[in-house]
Design a protein around this motif. Sequence first.
Motif, PDB file in Angstrom:
ATOM      1  N   SER A   1       0.737  -1.215  -0.168  1.00 50.10           N
ATOM      2  CA  SER A   1       0.033  -0.019  -0.220  1.00 50.10           C
ATOM      3  C   SER A   1       0.988   1.098   0.011  1.00 50.10           C
ATOM      4  CB  SER A   1      -1.230  -0.089   1.156  1.00 50.10           C
ATOM      5  OG  SER A   1      -2.034   1.046   0.848  1.00 50.10           O
ATOM      6  N   LYS A   2       0.326   2.384  -0.123  1.00 48.69           N
ATOM      7  CA  LYS A   2       1.064   3.582  -0.356  1.00 48.69           C
ATOM      8  C   LYS A   2       0.532   4.680   0.534  1.00 48.69           C
ATOM      9  CE  LYS A   2       1.619   2.222  -5.163  1.00 48.69           C
ATOM     10  NZ  LYS A   2       0.394   1.211  -5.099  1.00 48.69           N
ATOM     11  N   LEU A   3       1.311   5.589   0.940  1.00 49.50           N
ATOM     12  CA  LEU A   3       1.089   6.794   1.620  1.00 49.50           C
ATOM     13  C   LEU A   3       0.839   8.023   0.721  1.00 49.50           C
ATOM     14  CD1 LEU A   3       1.622   8.350   4.525  1.00 49.50           C
ATOM     15  CD2 LEU A   3       3.804   9.023   3.472  1.00 49.50           C
ATOM     16  N   TRP A   4      -0.497   8.647   0.802  1.00 46.81           N
ATOM     17  CA  TRP A   4      -0.837   9.656   0.147  1.00 46.81           C
ATOM     18  C   TRP A   4      -0.216  11.088   0.601  1.00 46.81           C
ATOM     19  CZ3 TRP A   4      -1.854  10.136  -4.529  1.00 46.81           C
ATOM     20  CH2 TRP A   4      -2.350  11.464  -5.034  1.00 46.81           C
ATOM     21  N   CYS A   5      -0.290  11.926  -0.503  1.00 47.37           N
ATOM     22  CA  CYS A   5       0.568  13.196  -0.424  1.00 47.37           C
ATOM     23  C   CYS A   5       0.020  13.970   1.002  1.00 47.37           C
ATOM     24  CB  CYS A   5       0.556  14.088  -1.572  1.00 47.37           C
ATOM     25  SG  CYS A   5       0.795  13.123  -3.102  1.00 47.37           S
TER      26      CYS A   5
ATOM     27  N   GLY B   1       6.071  13.911   8.594  1.00 44.91           N
ATOM     28  CA  GLY B   1       6.789  12.991   9.658  1.00 44.91           C
ATOM     29  C   GLY B   1       5.618  12.653  10.508  1.00 44.91           C
ATOM     30  N   GLN B   2       4.943  13.496  11.178  1.00 44.47           N
ATOM     31  CA  GLN B   2       3.925  13.200  12.067  1.00 44.47           C
ATOM     32  C   GLN B   2       2.559  12.381  11.780  1.00 44.47           C
ATOM     33  OE1 GLN B   2       4.423  16.427  10.951  1.00 44.47           O
ATOM     34  NE2 GLN B   2       2.897  17.593  11.376  1.00 44.47           N
ATOM     35  N   TYR B   3       2.438  12.279  10.301  1.00 41.49           N
ATOM     36  CA  TYR B   3       1.079  11.842   9.947  1.00 41.49           C
ATOM     37  C   TYR B   3       1.593  10.447   9.333  1.00 41.49           C
ATOM     38  CZ  TYR B   3      -0.792  16.422  10.768  1.00 41.49           C
ATOM     39  OH  TYR B   3      -1.113  17.579  11.313  1.00 41.49           O
ATOM     40  N   VAL B   4       2.625   9.909   9.307  1.00 38.16           N
ATOM     41  CA  VAL B   4       3.065   8.720   8.525  1.00 38.16           C
ATOM     42  C   VAL B   4       2.508   7.581   9.178  1.00 38.16           C
ATOM     43  CG1 VAL B   4       4.779   7.180   7.560  1.00 38.16           C
ATOM     44  CG2 VAL B   4       5.027   9.632   7.299  1.00 38.16           C
ATOM     45  N   LEU B   5       2.787   7.501  10.542  1.00 35.11           N
ATOM     46  CA  LEU B   5       2.190   6.281  11.452  1.00 35.11           C
ATOM     47  C   LEU B   5       0.898   6.351  11.350  1.00 35.11           C
ATOM     48  CD1 LEU B   5       2.596   3.771  13.136  1.00 35.11           C
ATOM     49  CD2 LEU B   5       3.219   5.589  15.026  1.00 35.11           C
TER      50      LEU B   5
ATOM     51  N   ILE C   1       6.043   5.625  -0.330  1.00 38.25           N
ATOM     52  CA  ILE C   1       5.642   6.818  -0.524  1.00 38.25           C
ATOM     53  C   ILE C   1       5.023   7.010  -1.876  1.00 38.25           C
ATOM     54  CG2 ILE C   1       6.455   9.440  -0.703  1.00 38.25           C
ATOM     55  CD1 ILE C   1       8.550   8.691   1.322  1.00 38.25           C
ATOM     56  N   HIS C   2       3.686   7.501  -2.296  1.00 41.41           N
ATOM     57  CA  HIS C   2       3.095   7.432  -3.360  1.00 41.41           C
ATOM     58  C   HIS C   2       3.925   8.565  -4.530  1.00 41.41           C
ATOM     59  CE1 HIS C   2      -1.003   6.164  -5.073  1.00 41.41           C
ATOM     60  NE2 HIS C   2      -0.227   6.295  -6.195  1.00 41.41           N
ATOM     61  N   TRP C   3       4.060   9.611  -3.910  1.00 45.14           N
ATOM     62  CA  TRP C   3       4.784  10.422  -5.057  1.00 45.14           C
ATOM     63  C   TRP C   3       5.671  11.330  -4.138  1.00 45.14           C
ATOM     64  CZ3 TRP C   3       4.007  11.382 -10.220  1.00 45.14           C
ATOM     65  CH2 TRP C   3       3.159  10.475 -10.753  1.00 45.14           C
ATOM     66  N   PRO C   4       6.546  11.853  -4.607  1.00 49.94           N
ATOM     67  CA  PRO C   4       7.465  12.590  -3.993  1.00 49.94           C
ATOM     68  C   PRO C   4       7.281  14.070  -3.945  1.00 49.94           C
ATOM     69  CG  PRO C   4       8.204  12.599  -6.227  1.00 49.94           C
ATOM     70  CD  PRO C   4       7.076  11.972  -6.266  1.00 49.94           C
TER      71      PRO C   4
ATOM     72  N   TRP D   1      10.592  10.059   5.595  1.00 50.25           N
ATOM     73  CA  TRP D   1      11.531   8.747   5.561  1.00 50.25           C
ATOM     74  C   TRP D   1      11.906   8.184   6.837  1.00 50.25           C
ATOM     75  CZ3 TRP D   1      11.242   5.397   2.105  1.00 50.25           C
ATOM     76  CH2 TRP D   1      12.040   4.420   2.029  1.00 50.25           C
ATOM     77  N   ALA D   2      12.385   8.942   7.977  1.00 51.09           N
ATOM     78  CA  ALA D   2      12.457   8.651   9.090  1.00 51.09           C
ATOM     79  C   ALA D   2      11.242   7.820   9.820  1.00 51.09           C
ATOM     80  CB  ALA D   2      12.860   9.860  10.245  1.00 51.09           C
ATOM     81  N   ALA D   3       9.954   8.495   9.582  1.00 52.48           N
ATOM     82  CA  ALA D   3       8.855   7.952  10.047  1.00 52.48           C
ATOM     83  C   ALA D   3       8.527   6.699   9.225  1.00 52.48           C
ATOM     84  CB  ALA D   3       7.688   8.703   9.611  1.00 52.48           C
ATOM     85  N   MET D   4       8.857   6.449   8.144  1.00 60.06           N
ATOM     86  CA  MET D   4       8.753   5.270   7.239  1.00 60.06           C
ATOM     87  C   MET D   4       9.748   4.239   8.013  1.00 60.06           C
ATOM     88  SD  MET D   4       6.656   5.844   4.645  1.00 60.06           S
ATOM     89  CE  MET D   4       7.045   4.675   3.222  1.00 60.06           C
ATOM     90  N   GLU D   5      10.871   4.733   8.291  1.00 58.12           N
ATOM     91  CA  GLU D   5      11.700   3.625   8.781  1.00 58.12           C
ATOM     92  C   GLU D   5      11.132   2.951  10.122  1.00 58.12           C
ATOM     93  OE1 GLU D   5      16.319   5.020   7.203  1.00 58.12           O
ATOM     94  OE2 GLU D   5      15.422   6.086   8.994  1.00 58.12           O
ATOM     95  N   GLU D   6      10.467   4.045  10.909  1.00 52.69           N
ATOM     96  CA  GLU D   6      10.171   3.501  12.263  1.00 52.69           C
ATOM     97  C   GLU D   6       8.836   2.498  11.963  1.00 52.69           C
ATOM     98  OE1 GLU D   6      10.027   3.293  16.252  1.00 52.69           O
ATOM     99  OE2 GLU D   6      11.299   4.260  15.041  1.00 52.69           O
ATOM    100  N   CYS D   7       8.175   2.859  11.010  1.00 57.07           N
ATOM    101  CA  CYS D   7       6.990   1.927  10.577  1.00 57.07           C
ATOM    102  C   CYS D   7       7.657   0.422  10.358  1.00 57.07           C
ATOM    103  CB  CYS D   7       6.231   2.476   9.409  1.00 57.07           C
ATOM    104  SG  CYS D   7       5.342   3.707   9.749  1.00 57.07           S
TER     105      CYS D   7
END
Length: 326
Positions: free
Chosen positions: A90-94, A99-103, A123-126, A152-158
């Motif tokens: 699945s993918k994270l929308w824009c 950072g605080q909304y990824v999780l 991450i769906h789009w840059p 990306w730090a939040a993605m790593e934490e996931c």
Amino acid sequence: MDANPIILAIPEINLNSGTGKIPVLGFGTASDPPVDSETTKRAVLEAIQVGYRHFDTASLYNSEKPLGEAVVEAVNRGLIKSREELFITSKLWCNDAHGQYVLPALMKTLKNLDTGYVDLYLIHWPVSAKPGKMEYPIKEDDFLPMDFATVWAAMEECQRTGLTKSIGVSNFSCRKLQEILDIAKIPPAVNQVEVNPCWQQKKLREFCKDRGILVVAYSTLGSVGTFYGTERVLESEVLKQIAQAKGKTVAQVCLRWAYEQGIGLLVKSFNKERMEQNADILGWSLSSEEVDKISKIPQGKVCLGLDYRSVRGPYKTIEELWDGEI
């Protein structure tokens, strides 16, 4: 439904995360124009019956819930023994690309899918958008530059917490991928981008290969029927000639070509017969002469990302969005 899959096995590719393998052939669940949830659910169940084990979704697609429901039903019907037999992306929308909304975004995705983890989160789009209601297309005033470091730090934490087994990106150019690599403690496992014989992405594929990042291709057949799709791929005379010589369809030649490039690939058809045809890419190969002919097909990008430009930035032109890789 017959519980015996038509396809015995789809090969898998190791990911650099070391946390699993991704089936080389995946089933896409995005629909343009949109379809109802029951149609998506039925298509996923048929795809599981055919033998697909990788399913690609995103918060934007509105397909997470029907996908999750299909997985539960597939287990109940005995089509699969457990959710663990599947690979779910699945993918994270824009609007959640902060950072605080990824999780929280991933937690919502997991709730929609009715699962404790996804196998891959992208991450769906840059580019980011103002937090709040998810929308597409994004209003020009709502675009924001992405803070790659915090996102990306939040993605790593996931990944560290096990909510996703691997992390990656989608629609990233070489330059933007390098920006992630420069700050990453966990490198991206995947870059999901448009790849097909009419847009072969040689530079990007080589860049990713050298850094252990798997390219997963979307629009493998040109995305015919979508608002940005093209007939150029399926109507290619070169591909038609090869298909005729092989006794295969043009779609099968396209997918076999991508498979032989060592990349992952996504296909999208809610028609069961075409699901089966699209999966028939094993047990035969293209000759070196045929591969050479395909390499000489004129190139042109289809998914230009026009909706991700804004006169207010961060990307005012598609050249800036793709860093000239168009």
